[in-house]
Design an enzyme around this catalytic site. Structure first.
Site, PDB file in Angstrom:
ATOM      1  N   TYR A  16      51.744  50.837  31.008  1.00  0.00           N
ATOM      2  CA  TYR A  16      51.387  50.505  29.632  1.00  0.00           C
ATOM      3  C   TYR A  16      52.441  51.028  28.664  1.00  0.00           C
ATOM      4  CZ  TYR A  16      48.762  50.785  25.216  1.00  0.00           C
ATOM      5  OH  TYR A  16      48.360  50.683  23.901  1.00  0.00           O
TER       6      TYR A  16
ATOM      7  N   SER B  34      52.495  50.670  20.337  1.00  0.00           N
ATOM      8  CA  SER B  34      51.637  51.847  20.495  1.00  0.00           C
ATOM      9  C   SER B  34      52.478  53.099  20.332  1.00  0.00           C
ATOM     10  CB  SER B  34      50.992  51.843  21.895  1.00  0.00           C
ATOM     11  OG  SER B  34      50.427  53.100  22.202  1.00  0.00           O
TER      12      SER B  34
END
Length: 256
Positions: free
Chosen positions: A159, A146
């Site tokens: 995350y 990401s």
């Protein structure tokens, strides 16, 4: 003739988190590129739906409902592949999740859940794939990271930590396994239209904030991840390893 090198004909690709969102799009895209597909997810119904779409394209689809956070289930899945003589040429570590807690509010349960789903699973899937790819002298591993693993975001510290770790794991595995003919790369998406982002992007203020940090001034469509993934999984990307390709509308040009 260079374009045939993008074909995945004759290859079998395993995709975790294949029932929805990015995993579903990649499964269908890989099948369109010629690959047979091993679909892994917790939800059997979702897997069966994607398998049907893959089979309509004339490709084989193998479905495995498994908890990707459990090492024993991962090993059992790979054992089933061996028993059924199903080859593995490509692994896509896509399974992932997020709990958008600020750092001071993160609980131990949240920490363990995100770490186990996003990072632990990717390592153990890669480890088992690596054993088989080493023996075959060929393999492609693609980790779905990401932009949050590269630049700081305002929430989701756990995350982001897992996605940064995936980028580093990609580099380390590429360094260690290159001599075995195994290429390891990653893709770092920004916002795409998925079931997980649907509610967030429905908030006009939130969406406008996202777009203000995206030079292309829009969120991504899932099919726009297929091309980069096929490139890295195919012979077209055979001299790329240890790299993270950010598919982000330009967001990482200046960060969040």
């Amino acid at each position: 003739m260079y374009l045939p090198s993008f074909s995945l004909a004759g290859k079998t690709a395993m995709i975790t988190g294949a029932g929805r969102g990015i995993g579903r799009a990649l499964a269908i895209g890989f099948a369109e590129a010629g690959a047979d597909v091993i679909l892994v997810s917790r939800t059997r119904k979702d897997l069966d739906e994607v398998a049907g779409l893959v089979q309509e394209m004339g490709r084989k689809a193998y479905t495995y409902a498994a908890d990707v956070t459990q090492k024993q289930e991962i090993q059992s899945l790979y054992h089933s592949l061996d028993t059924d003589h199903i080859p593995l040429h490509i692994l896509v570590n896509n399974a992932g999740m997020n709990i958008r807690s600020k750092a001071l509010d993160v609980t131990e349960e949240e920490w363990e859940t995100i770490i186990n789903t996003n990072l632990r699973s990717a390592f153990y899937f890669s480890q088992e794939a690596g054993k088989r790819m080493k023996e075959a002298g060929y393999g492609r591993i693609l980790n779905i990271s990401s932009v949050g693993g590269h630049v700081a975001l305002r929430t989701g510290v756990v995350y982001a930590s897992t996605k940064a770790a995936l980028i580093q794991m990609t580099k380390n595995l590429a360094l260690e396994w290159g001599k075995y003919g195994i290429n390891v790369n990653a893709i770092g998406p920004w916002y795409f239209k998925t079931p997980l982002t649907e509610k967030l992007l429905a908030d006009e203020a939130y969406l406008n904030d996202i777009l203000s940090r995206t030079p292309l001034n829009r969120v991504g469509e899932l099919q726009e991840l297929v091309g980069p993934a096929v490139f890295l999984a195919s012979d077209a990307g055979s001299y790329c390893t240890g790299q993270t390709l950010f598919v982000d509308g330009g967001m990482t040009v200046y960060g969040f």
